[in-house]
Design a protein around this motif. Sequence first.
Motif, PDB file in Angstrom:
ATOM      1  N   GLN A  64       0.739  -1.278  -0.168  1.00 44.75           N
ATOM      2  CA  GLN A  64       0.184   0.117   0.464  1.00 44.75           C
ATOM      3  C   GLN A  64       0.791   1.464  -0.017  1.00 44.75           C
ATOM      4  N   PHE A  65       1.093   1.940  -1.213  1.00 49.67           N
ATOM      5  CA  PHE A  65       2.467   2.626  -1.393  1.00 49.67           C
ATOM      6  C   PHE A  65       1.730   3.896  -1.258  1.00 49.67           C
ATOM      7  N   THR A  66       2.460   4.768  -0.722  1.00 50.67           N
ATOM      8  CA  THR A  66       1.733   6.298  -1.659  1.00 50.67           C
ATOM      9  C   THR A  66       3.061   7.328  -1.763  1.00 50.67           C
ATOM     10  N   MET A  67       3.293   8.582  -1.770  1.00 51.81           N
ATOM     11  CA  MET A  67       4.153   9.566  -2.841  1.00 51.81           C
ATOM     12  C   MET A  67       4.849   9.379  -1.288  1.00 51.81           C
ATOM     13  N   GLU A  68       3.137   9.818  -0.322  1.00 51.48           N
ATOM     14  CA  GLU A  68       3.535  10.242   1.103  1.00 51.48           C
ATOM     15  C   GLU A  68       5.053   9.220   1.540  1.00 51.48           C
ATOM     16  N   SER A  69       4.378   7.587   1.632  1.00 47.77           N
ATOM     17  CA  SER A  69       5.004   6.886   2.524  1.00 47.77           C
ATOM     18  C   SER A  69       6.402   6.773   1.631  1.00 47.77           C
ATOM     19  N   LYS A 127      -3.599   9.676 -15.898  1.00 48.01           N
ATOM     20  CA  LYS A 127      -4.273   8.158 -14.301  1.00 48.01           C
ATOM     21  C   LYS A 127      -4.746   7.069 -15.137  1.00 48.01           C
ATOM     22  N   LEU A 128      -5.828   7.394 -16.501  1.00 50.07           N
ATOM     23  CA  LEU A 128      -5.626   6.403 -17.142  1.00 50.07           C
ATOM     24  C   LEU A 128      -4.649   5.494 -17.512  1.00 50.07           C
ATOM     25  N   LYS A 129      -3.794   6.425 -18.400  1.00 47.44           N
ATOM     26  CA  LYS A 129      -2.893   5.331 -19.167  1.00 47.44           C
ATOM     27  C   LYS A 129      -2.513   4.549 -17.919  1.00 47.44           C
ATOM     28  N   ARG A 130      -2.193   4.721 -16.533  1.00 43.87           N
ATOM     29  CA  ARG A 130      -1.347   3.768 -15.315  1.00 43.87           C
ATOM     30  C   ARG A 130      -2.148   2.418 -15.130  1.00 43.87           C
ATOM     31  N   ALA A 131      -4.186   3.088 -14.947  1.00 43.13           N
ATOM     32  CA  ALA A 131      -4.205   2.123 -14.670  1.00 43.13           C
ATOM     33  C   ALA A 131      -4.551   0.795 -15.855  1.00 43.13           C
ATOM     34  N   ALA A 132      -4.253   0.987 -17.355  1.00 41.83           N
ATOM     35  CA  ALA A 132      -4.384   0.613 -18.084  1.00 41.83           C
ATOM     36  C   ALA A 132      -3.231  -0.406 -17.975  1.00 41.83           C
ATOM     37  N   GLY A 133      -1.850  -0.135 -17.334  1.00 42.24           N
ATOM     38  CA  GLY A 133      -0.756  -0.420 -16.964  1.00 42.24           C
ATOM     39  C   GLY A 133      -0.610  -1.556 -15.539  1.00 42.24           C
ATOM     40  N   VAL A 179       3.440  -7.197  -8.376  1.00 36.00           N
ATOM     41  CA  VAL A 179       3.153  -5.881  -7.253  1.00 36.00           C
ATOM     42  C   VAL A 179       3.536  -4.786  -6.443  1.00 36.00           C
ATOM     43  N   GLY A 180       4.856  -5.587  -6.354  1.00 37.60           N
ATOM     44  CA  GLY A 180       5.235  -4.074  -6.178  1.00 37.60           C
ATOM     45  C   GLY A 180       5.596  -3.161  -7.110  1.00 37.60           C
ATOM     46  N   VAL A 181       6.029  -3.272  -8.524  1.00 39.04           N
ATOM     47  CA  VAL A 181       5.813  -2.109  -9.734  1.00 39.04           C
ATOM     48  C   VAL A 181       4.061  -1.450  -9.502  1.00 39.04           C
ATOM     49  N   ILE A 182       2.832  -2.849  -9.533  1.00 41.33           N
ATOM     50  CA  ILE A 182       2.083  -2.241  -8.626  1.00 41.33           C
ATOM     51  C   ILE A 182       2.302  -1.324  -8.246  1.00 41.33           C
ATOM     52  N   GLY A 183       2.236  -1.099  -7.735  1.00 44.54           N
ATOM     53  CA  GLY A 183       1.991  -0.153  -5.958  1.00 44.54           C
ATOM     54  C   GLY A 183       2.969   1.542  -6.079  1.00 44.54           C
ATOM     55  N   GLY A 184       3.877   0.526  -7.072  1.00 46.03           N
ATOM     56  CA  GLY A 184       4.209   2.274  -7.404  1.00 46.03           C
ATOM     57  C   GLY A 184       3.872   2.900  -8.795  1.00 46.03           C
ATOM     58  N   LEU A 185       2.897   2.333  -9.208  1.00 44.46           N
ATOM     59  CA  LEU A 185       2.044   3.465 -10.483  1.00 44.46           C
ATOM     60  C   LEU A 185       1.169   3.821  -9.515  1.00 44.46           C
ATOM     61  N   LEU A 186       0.342   2.875  -8.188  1.00 46.80           N
ATOM     62  CA  LEU A 186      -0.872   3.627  -8.000  1.00 46.80           C
ATOM     63  C   LEU A 186      -0.267   5.096  -6.803  1.00 46.80           C
ATOM     64  N   ALA A 187       0.699   4.350  -6.623  1.00 48.25           N
ATOM     65  CA  ALA A 187       1.980   5.352  -5.310  1.00 48.25           C
ATOM     66  C   ALA A 187       1.666   6.783  -6.773  1.00 48.25           C
ATOM     67  N   MET A 188       1.779   6.634  -8.230  1.00 53.45           N
ATOM     68  CA  MET A 188       2.343   7.792  -9.197  1.00 53.45           C
ATOM     69  C   MET A 188       1.263   8.414  -9.368  1.00 53.45           C
ATOM     70  N   LEU A 189       0.169   7.777  -9.324  1.00 55.27           N
ATOM     71  CA  LEU A 189      -1.165   8.372  -9.799  1.00 55.27           C
ATOM     72  C   LEU A 189      -2.098   9.102  -9.116  1.00 55.27           C
ATOM     73  N   SER A 190      -1.132   8.635  -7.640  1.00 58.96           N
ATOM     74  CA  SER A 190      -2.068   9.447  -6.518  1.00 58.96           C
ATOM     75  C   SER A 190      -1.150  10.396  -5.576  1.00 58.96           C
ATOM     76  N   ARG A 191      -0.524  11.334  -6.457  1.00 56.12           N
ATOM     77  CA  ARG A 191       0.649  12.277  -5.935  1.00 56.12           C
ATOM     78  C   ARG A 191       0.235  13.450  -6.049  1.00 56.12           C
ATOM     79  N   ALA A 192       0.667  13.683  -4.824  1.00 57.81           N
ATOM     80  CA  ALA A 192      -0.099  15.508  -4.872  1.00 57.81           C
ATOM     81  C   ALA A 192       0.955  16.561  -5.799  1.00 57.81           C
ATOM     82  N   ASP A 193       0.729  17.641  -6.072  1.00 58.17           N
ATOM     83  CA  ASP A 193       1.260  18.511  -7.027  1.00 58.17           C
ATOM     84  C   ASP A 193       2.366  19.066  -6.558  1.00 58.17           C
TER      85      ASP A 193
END
Length: 264
Positions: A64-69, A127-133, A179-193
């Motif tokens: 459960q990764f976020t940019m914050e974590s 975001k949709l590109k990450r989801a497709a990945g 699963v770790g790579v997917i976690g990285g995609l989710l962290a990037m998708l949800s990062r703040a500006d």
Amino acid sequence: MKKIINGLSIFLAGSNESKAIIFVHGFPFDHTMWQAQVDEFSKNYLCISYDIRGLGDSPAGDRQFTMESFVDDLETIINELKLNRPILCGLSMGGYISLRALERMQEIFSAAILCDTRTEADNNEGKLKRAAGIKRINKEGLAPFAKEFITNCFGNDFKQNKINDLEKIIEKSSQFNPVGVIGGLLAMLSRADTTANLGKINIPTLLICGEQDTLTPPPVMMDMFHRINKADFVEIPKSGHMTPIENPQIVNKAIRDFLVENNL
Ligand code: MLT
């Protein structure tokens, strides 16, 4: 020397007495993308590189990764190693981590080197590109995604002249935990500006960008350059997004000049 801190694989080179540079890699790579910089700068600096959680040798944990974590992990490494105002150097996703770390705690760093990265969060298309990945990795496994993503990261010069190196990099990343790579995609998708913080950065900052970088192209980084008070910008010829691998001599010279210029 390798150390494990909070489950993460950390790699140290150089003298403990020297000023530290901490290198944060891009996605989906591992600490070895900084090898040419570690080889060069460990002569005068303590070089620390590590595998971001879920990538390389660092386990995916609860996934459960976020940019914050990821920034929490960076902070833990700095605290555990008792580093005194290290120089922070991040590329692309490592740059997202670095930019958020600068927003949260720039005072713990003495300088920043931001390579081939951006401050904007993903837009809807991104975001949709990450989801497709993510969908593709779940359906086909990691290898086809890794091949396409990594190939796009490199410029034409590298792709034409260093095909064996490129294949080795793809092969390595294809072995990572999907699963770790997917976690990285989710962290990037949800990062703040982090754009609004650029004007508040008051430590010396070097921006590096490959002239052929299509992911974070030179105009994007030029805009960052104009918003930071004390920044240098170096465009790297014959290089795409992976400047430290594609043109290590010029990148190392840019970093060396920056360190000398700022008495670091
Ligand atoms: C990276 O190199 O870390 C990635 O290209 C970043 C991204 O996909 O946004």
